[in-house]
Design an enzyme around this catalytic site. Sequence first.
Site, mmCIF file in Angstrom:
data_model
loop_
_atom_site.group_PDB
_atom_site.id
_atom_site.type_symbol
_atom_site.label_atom_id
_atom_site.label_comp_id
_atom_site.label_asym_id
_atom_site.label_seq_id
_atom_site.Cartn_x
_atom_site.Cartn_y
_atom_site.Cartn_z
ATOM 1 N N CYS A 247 34.290 33.849 37.013
ATOM 2 C CA CYS A 247 35.151 32.924 37.757
ATOM 3 C C CYS A 247 34.366 31.746 38.323
ATOM 4 C CB CYS A 247 35.861 33.664 38.884
ATOM 5 S SG CYS A 247 36.774 35.096 38.299
ATOM 6 N N HIS B 281 37.696 29.375 44.629
ATOM 7 C CA HIS B 281 38.246 30.139 43.516
ATOM 8 C C HIS B 281 39.476 30.894 44.030
ATOM 9 C CE1 HIS B 281 38.952 32.876 40.373
ATOM 10 N NE2 HIS B 281 38.392 33.910 40.949
ATOM 11 N N ASN C 7 45.035 34.758 39.592
ATOM 12 C CA ASN C 7 43.612 34.492 39.379
ATOM 13 C C ASN C 7 43.398 34.060 37.922
ATOM 14 O OD1 ASN C 7 40.872 34.685 38.885
ATOM 15 N ND2 ASN C 7 40.593 36.540 40.108
HETATM 16 O O1 UT7 Z 1 38.020 36.571 40.396
HETATM 17 C C1 UT7 Z 1 36.987 37.231 41.031
HETATM 18 C C2 UT7 Z 1 37.133 38.624 40.910
HETATM 19 N N1 UT7 Z 1 38.214 39.316 41.520
HETATM 20 C C3 UT7 Z 1 38.508 39.294 42.832
HETATM 21 O O2 UT7 Z 1 38.093 38.467 43.581
HETATM 22 C C4 UT7 Z 1 39.389 40.389 43.331
HETATM 23 C C5 UT7 Z 1 38.990 40.754 44.724
HETATM 24 N N2 UT7 Z 1 39.719 41.908 45.218
HETATM 25 C C6 UT7 Z 1 41.020 41.896 45.574
HETATM 26 O O3 UT7 Z 1 41.687 40.895 45.483
HETATM 27 C C7 UT7 Z 1 41.595 43.151 46.195
HETATM 28 O O4 UT7 Z 1 40.550 44.088 46.345
HETATM 29 C C8 UT7 Z 1 42.744 43.792 45.364
HETATM 30 C C9 UT7 Z 1 43.976 42.944 45.480
HETATM 31 C C10 UT7 Z 1 42.328 43.940 43.921
HETATM 32 C C11 UT7 Z 1 43.079 45.172 45.918
HETATM 33 O O5 UT7 Z 1 43.393 45.075 47.293
HETATM 34 P P1 UT7 Z 1 42.685 46.056 48.351
HETATM 35 O O6 UT7 Z 1 43.308 45.773 49.637
HETATM 36 O O7 UT7 Z 1 41.195 45.849 48.246
HETATM 37 O O8 UT7 Z 1 43.111 47.479 47.837
HETATM 38 P P2 UT7 Z 1 42.212 48.698 47.372
HETATM 39 O O9 UT7 Z 1 41.636 48.448 46.016
HETATM 40 O O10 UT7 Z 1 41.254 49.088 48.463
HETATM 41 O O11 UT7 Z 1 43.330 49.822 47.251
HETATM 42 C C12 UT7 Z 1 44.088 50.226 48.370
HETATM 43 C C13 UT7 Z 1 45.219 51.126 47.873
HETATM 44 C C14 UT7 Z 1 44.765 52.186 46.883
HETATM 45 O O12 UT7 Z 1 45.520 53.361 47.134
HETATM 46 P P3 UT7 Z 1 44.888 54.595 47.941
HETATM 47 O O13 UT7 Z 1 43.696 54.998 47.116
HETATM 48 O O14 UT7 Z 1 44.525 54.049 49.279
HETATM 49 O O15 UT7 Z 1 45.995 55.584 47.949
HETATM 50 C C15 UT7 Z 1 45.155 51.622 45.554
HETATM 51 O O16 UT7 Z 1 45.382 52.617 44.590
HETATM 52 O O17 UT7 Z 1 46.166 50.311 47.166
HETATM 53 C C16 UT7 Z 1 46.443 50.911 45.907
HETATM 54 N N3 UT7 Z 1 46.801 49.884 44.948
HETATM 55 C C17 UT7 Z 1 48.071 49.488 44.761
HETATM 56 N N4 UT7 Z 1 49.242 49.869 45.306
HETATM 57 C C18 UT7 Z 1 50.359 49.265 44.898
HETATM 58 C C19 UT7 Z 1 45.991 49.176 44.147
HETATM 59 N N5 UT7 Z 1 46.720 48.328 43.416
HETATM 60 C C20 UT7 Z 1 47.998 48.499 43.776
HETATM 61 C C21 UT7 Z 1 49.205 47.912 43.372
HETATM 62 N N6 UT7 Z 1 50.352 48.307 43.961
HETATM 63 N N7 UT7 Z 1 49.264 46.936 42.435
#
Ligand code: UT7
Length: 345
Positions: free
Chosen positions: A126, A266, A296
Site C-alpha cells: 500500500c 493511505h 482499501n
Molecule cells: O492496507 C494496509 C493493510 N491493511 C490494513 O491497514 C488493515 C488494518 N486493520 C484493520 O483495518 C482492522 O484490524 C480490521 C478491520 C481488519 C479488523 O478490525 P479489528 O477491530 O482489528 O478486529 P479484530 O481483527 O481484532 O477482530 C475482532 C473480532 C473477531 O472476533 P472474536 O475473535 O473477537 O470473536 C473477528 O473474528 O471481530 C471479528 N471479525 C468480524 N466480525 C464481523 C472480523 N471480521 C469481521 C467481520 N464481521 N467482517
Amino acid sequence: MGRQELGVITIDQAMTSVVLGIGTAVPEKILTNIELESMVDTTEEWILSRTGIEERRIAACAQATSDLALSASKAALEQGGISADQLDLILVATVTPDMIFPSTACILQRALGAVNAGAFDLSAGCTGFVYALTVAEQFLASGKCRYVLIAAAETLSRITNYEDRNTCILFGDGAGAVVLGRGSKPYGIISAYLGADGNGESLLYVPAGGSRLPASPQTVADNLHYIHMQGNEVFKFAVSVIPECIDRVLNQSGMAMEDVDHFVFHQANRRILQTAVKRLGISWEKVIVNLERYGNVSAASIPLALGEAVEDGRIKEGDLIMMVAFGAGLTMGAVLMRWGGAGND
Ligand code: UT7
C-alpha cells in the site's frame, strides 16, 4: 545556482519535481456492505463501525490492472498536456500485476504508445505510490528524465477470498496516475522518507504463486493464492509509524505540522485515520478521506484520494500536502509536496 550538465538535461538546484497532471479510474461495479452480509458472516453495522467503509468497486471480468492504469494515465497525460511519446519512464505501483511477468508497466507502455519510455513495476504494498513518487523524483532531479508517469493501480478483488470475513470487507479496485515533470520552488516534492520492516512479512501477504510456493492444485485448494492478513497487528503498525514518517519528513524540510494544509493518508480504515489525527493533534478537516466509497485500494488509494480532492477544488495551487502510507512488506513512507507549479518549467 549549482548547475551541472548531465546527459542532455541541465540540472538546476532550484528545480523541483512537480505534478503536471493527475487522473483516476474506478470500475463501475459497486459491492455494498449489504451484499457482503449475504456472502460472509458479517453485518453492515460491523463493517461501517470497525472500518468506515460503505462500498467498494470491483473490476469486471475482462478488466485487468493495466486497463485501470491506462484510463487513469490517459486522464493524467491529458490534464498535463503531455503526449505519451514525451514520457521517459513509466512506473506502475501494484501488488496485483496483470501477470508475474512481463511488468504491467510494459503492458501500459504499449497501450499508451509511449515509445520513448523505459518501464518497470514497483512492489511496495500500500506504500507503492509514495515509493514511486520518491523514485520518480530521483530520475527527474538527476536529469535522467524530463517526464515520468506513475500509475498506481490495483485489482485486489482478484486476490481476495470472498469467504474470509477478515479481509473481503476491506478491499476494492481502482487506479490513480500522475505525470511528473520539472518545476520550480516553492512547488513540487519537498522531502520524502521511505522505510521498511521485513520482519512483518507474514502479517500481510499472498503465500502462494511465487518461487517459494509455486501455484498448484493444492495451494489453490488451501486458498493460499489469496490475501492473508493479521489485521489488528497491521493496525498497530500503522498507527505507530504514521507519526514517525511525518516527523522525519517535516524535520528534513524544516516545516512544521501546522504548515500542512492537507493530510492524504493511505485509506485503510477510518479508525486508523482517527487514531493518527488524535496522536498528531491535527484537525480532522485537514484529512482527505474517501475510503467510505472505495475501501482499501492499496497503492492506488492515495492518488485516488488526491485526484478527487484536486478535482473538487479542496486541494488548490500552493497547498502543502503530506502523503503518508503503510502496508505489506511491511513498508511505510511519506512525501511532502507543495501542490501546483505546472507550466513553470
Ligand atoms: O492496507 C494496509 C493493510 N491493511 C490494513 O491497514 C488493515 C488494518 N486493520 C484493520 O483495518 C482492522 O484490524 C480490521 C478491520 C481488519 C479488523 O478490525 P479489528 O477491530 O482489528 O478486529 P479484530 O481483527 O481484532 O477482530 C475482532 C473480532 C473477531 O472476533 P472474536 O475473535 O473477537 O470473536 C473477528 O473474528 O471481530 C471479528 N471479525 C468480524 N466480525 C464481523 C472480523 N471480521 C469481521 C467481520 N464481521 N467482517
